[in-house]
Design an enzyme around this catalytic site. Structure first.
Site, PDB file in Angstrom:
ATOM      1  N   LYS A  51       2.730  -9.258   6.295  1.00  0.00           N
ATOM      2  CA  LYS A  51       1.569  -9.086   5.867  1.00  0.00           C
ATOM      3  C   LYS A  51       0.729  -7.958   5.343  1.00  0.00           C
ATOM      4  O   LYS A  51       0.361  -7.566   4.550  1.00  0.00           O
ATOM      5  CB  LYS A  51       0.635  -9.815   6.839  1.00  0.00           C
ATOM      6  CG  LYS A  51      -0.961  -9.623   6.779  1.00  0.00           C
ATOM      7  CD  LYS A  51      -1.888 -10.189   7.703  1.00  0.00           C
ATOM      8  CE  LYS A  51      -2.194  -9.095   8.746  1.00  0.00           C
ATOM      9  NZ  LYS A  51      -3.829  -8.780   8.593  1.00  0.00           N
ATOM     10  N   ASN A  52       1.120  -6.916   6.148  1.00  0.00           N
ATOM     11  CA  ASN A  52       0.656  -5.379   5.975  1.00  0.00           C
ATOM     12  C   ASN A  52       1.423  -4.867   4.866  1.00  0.00           C
ATOM     13  O   ASN A  52       0.730  -3.630   4.479  1.00  0.00           O
ATOM     14  CB  ASN A  52       0.600  -4.653   7.260  1.00  0.00           C
ATOM     15  CG  ASN A  52      -0.547  -5.101   8.258  1.00  0.00           C
ATOM     16  OD1 ASN A  52      -1.243  -5.900   7.970  1.00  0.00           O
ATOM     17  ND2 ASN A  52      -0.316  -4.803   9.456  1.00  0.00           N
ATOM     18  N   CYS A 145     -11.051  -8.421  11.496  1.00  0.00           N
ATOM     19  CA  CYS A 145     -11.030  -8.253  12.903  1.00  0.00           C
ATOM     20  C   CYS A 145     -12.003  -7.324  13.445  1.00  0.00           C
ATOM     21  O   CYS A 145     -12.339  -6.310  13.214  1.00  0.00           O
ATOM     22  CB  CYS A 145      -9.788  -7.846  13.771  1.00  0.00           C
ATOM     23  SG  CYS A 145      -8.330  -8.936  13.361  1.00  0.00           S
ATOM     24  N   ARG A 150     -13.462   1.651  11.696  1.00  0.00           N
ATOM     25  CA  ARG A 150     -12.300   1.803  10.902  1.00  0.00           C
ATOM     26  C   ARG A 150     -12.756   2.824   9.915  1.00  0.00           C
ATOM     27  O   ARG A 150     -13.747   2.954   9.499  1.00  0.00           O
ATOM     28  CB  ARG A 150     -12.028   0.519  10.035  1.00  0.00           C
ATOM     29  CG  ARG A 150     -11.630  -0.527  11.132  1.00  0.00           C
ATOM     30  CD  ARG A 150     -10.029  -0.696  11.128  1.00  0.00           C
ATOM     31  NE  ARG A 150      -9.564  -1.812  11.965  1.00  0.00           N
ATOM     32  CZ  ARG A 150      -8.911  -2.749  11.568  1.00  0.00           C
ATOM     33  NH1 ARG A 150      -8.416  -2.796  10.368  1.00  0.00           N
ATOM     34  NH2 ARG A 150      -8.388  -3.654  12.486  1.00  0.00           N
ATOM     35  N   PRO A 151     -11.744   3.785   9.645  1.00  0.00           N
ATOM     36  CA  PRO A 151     -11.885   4.865   8.741  1.00  0.00           C
ATOM     37  C   PRO A 151     -12.105   4.787   7.135  1.00  0.00           C
ATOM     38  O   PRO A 151     -11.277   5.380   6.457  1.00  0.00           O
ATOM     39  CB  PRO A 151     -10.893   5.845   9.215  1.00  0.00           C
ATOM     40  CG  PRO A 151      -9.628   4.968   9.027  1.00  0.00           C
ATOM     41  CD  PRO A 151     -10.305   3.576   9.714  1.00  0.00           C
ATOM     42  N   ASP A 153     -14.191   6.184   5.632  1.00  0.00           N
ATOM     43  CA  ASP A 153     -14.619   7.767   5.045  1.00  0.00           C
ATOM     44  C   ASP A 153     -13.442   8.216   4.410  1.00  0.00           C
ATOM     45  O   ASP A 153     -13.534   9.027   3.568  1.00  0.00           O
ATOM     46  CB  ASP A 153     -14.909   8.288   6.413  1.00  0.00           C
ATOM     47  CG  ASP A 153     -16.441   7.778   6.862  1.00  0.00           C
ATOM     48  OD1 ASP A 153     -16.539   6.841   6.745  1.00  0.00           O
ATOM     49  OD2 ASP A 153     -16.626   8.475   7.924  1.00  0.00           O
ATOM     50  N   GLN A 154     -12.303   8.014   4.970  1.00  0.00           N
ATOM     51  CA  GLN A 154     -11.090   8.861   4.685  1.00  0.00           C
ATOM     52  C   GLN A 154     -10.700   8.357   3.358  1.00  0.00           C
ATOM     53  O   GLN A 154     -10.256   9.287   2.305  1.00  0.00           O
ATOM     54  CB  GLN A 154      -9.789   8.549   5.495  1.00  0.00           C
ATOM     55  CG  GLN A 154     -10.245   8.797   6.682  1.00  0.00           C
ATOM     56  CD  GLN A 154     -10.306   9.970   7.365  1.00  0.00           C
ATOM     57  OE1 GLN A 154      -9.754  11.088   6.687  1.00  0.00           O
ATOM     58  NE2 GLN A 154     -11.149  10.281   8.312  1.00  0.00           N
TER      59      GLN A 154
END
EC number: 2.5.1.7
Length: 449
Positions: A51-52, A145, A150-151, A153-154
């Protein structure tokens, strides 16, 4: 311009406010799994594509007007959602089993809407490709989820370094750039989707981009291999320093998605908990090293070939202490499954979660089955018990739901796992694969439940 987003606020309001509404939108309504524990597992399980890896790879189809032909794509809710996002942008897609063909020659809408993005954070992965190929993009802030901050921003900082102008208004990330310029990007934390977004954007940028502190996950490397097949110039694949020479355009390609190491690891844990002798095929054992090491430490017998694993277990596992970290260390996505295994082990073990906050939501559910787990900050202390007993439990997120299934396979009597739409987001027909190796698992659809 500088943008900082408190992403947790944006995310939590979506993810926690409407668990039920979330469920109803998942096709199956509120399905449940009924598991009768105590059956040994034996036979063969074919592991699906990752999936990822599939999600960023589908988004990479936006980088070219030529057809991109993908194989070993898992049949999952998140994959279908990604295809819906792409279809709304004008991408044509044809799906035949595990094959997906994408044609992004006529993209006419550069917006990823909230209705689709809210169910799945990975939709942020359209941002880099759209910006690189079309010079603009508008993506809703993500959902998915309910696991901590979660980032995003990056992603934003990296694209700004490449010359993009980005603003956040009305819950949307709006980005524009004439042509992205190569840059040296140092992320202040390792981020898998951030690395993927910046990698895709850099392939079409003007000049050289260096991504320092890049995520080394096999799924990132799989995306990079597809991009190279499409004509991208990337060095350092599999390391924490990716160097990309931008090109004018990318062309079509064929690619087979790597096997899902988390699905494979989940089935290894299921056999370790329930006992049995199972062969997993369609796997790449070397990307599972950290998980296999820990299972052997727990007393599980594992043989490995090029594309198969054989797992045998005929005694009670020994407790193993794990600490999650970035690849190639022990994956956070296997933490809950090992916690389930430790609940029935001999001895006491620590489970330390360093990647996500709020990722112990399965603990109180496992305790309902008779487990002995206490939490102190980011550490759970698990003392193994002689037996678990079946009960009604509720899945709270994707990997938590897998841990409850594993515990249910071992528990005495019947375990009912509610809200398994979480499970369906990341596992392709888990109950069918388990039933085929002797488990007693059946799905109750929302109407029967």
């Amino acid at each position: 311009m500088q943008v900082t987003v408190n992403e947790r606020d944006a995310v939590q309001s979506v993810a926690t406010a409407h668990p039920a509404a979330n469920g109803e939108s998942h096709g199956h309504g509120m399905d449940k799994l009924v598991i009768e524990g105590g059956h040994r597992l034996s036979g063969e399980i074919v592991v699906s594509g990752a999936k990822n890896a599939a999600l960023p790879i589908l988004c990479a189809g936006l980088l070219t007007g030529d057809p991109v032909d993908l194989d070993n794509v898992p049949n999952l809710k998140d994959v279908r959602t990604t295809l819906k996002v792409l279809n709304q942008m004008g991408v044509k897609s044809e799906t035949d089993g595990c094959r997906v063909q994408l044609d992004a020659s006529r993209v006419d809408n550069l917006v990823a809407p909230y209705e689709l993005v809210k169910t799945m954070r990975a939709s942020i992965l359209v941002l880099g490709p759209l910006l690189a190929r079309f010079g603009e993009a508008k993506v809703s802030l993500p959902g998915g989820c309910a696991i901590g901050a979660r980032p995003v921003d990056q992603h934003i900082k990296g694209l700004q370094a490449m010359g993009a102008e980005i603003s956040i208004e009305h819950g949307f990330i709006e980005a524009r750039a004439k042509r992205l310029k190569g840059a040296r990007i140092v992320t202040d934390m390792i981020t898998v989707t951030g690395t993927e977004n910046l990698l895709m954007a850099a392939t079409l940028a003007d000049g050289e981009t260096v991504i320092e502190n890049a995520a080394r996950e096999p799924e990132v490397s799989d995306l990079a291999h597809l991009l190279v097949a499409m004509g991208a110039k990337i060095d350092g694949i599999g390391t924490d320093r990716l160097v990309i020479q931008g090109v004018e355009r990318l062309h079509g390609a064929r690619h087979s998605v790597i096997p899902d190491r988390i699905e494979a690891g989940t089935f290894l844990c299921a056999v370790a908990a329930a006992g049995g002798d199972v062969r997993l095929t369609g796997v790449r054992p070397h990307i599972l090293d950290a998980v296999i090491d820990k299972l052997r430490e727990a007393g599980v017998s594992i043989e490995e070939g090029d594309s198969w694993l054989r797992v045998k277990m005929d005694r009670r596992p020994s407790a193993v202490t794990i600490r999650t970290s970035e690849y190639p260390a022990f994956p956070t996505d296997m933490q809950a499954q090992f916690m389930a295994l430790n609940t029935v082990a001999t001895g006491t073990a620590q489970v330390v979660e360093t990647i996500f906050e709020n990722r112990f939501m399965h603990v109180q559910e496992l305790n309902r089955l008779g487990a002995n787990i206490t939490i102190d900050g980011n550490t759970a202390l698990v003392t193994g018990v002689d037996k678990l007993s079946g009960a009604n439990v509720m899945a709270t997120d994707l990997r938590a739901s897998a841990s409850l299934v594993i515990a249910g396979l071992r528990a005495e009597g019947e375990t009912l796992v509610d809200r398994i739409y979480h499970l369906d987001r990341g596992y392709d027909r888990m109950e069918a694969k388990l039933t085929a190796v002797g488990a007693n698992v059946r799905r109750l659809s929302g109407s029967q439940a």
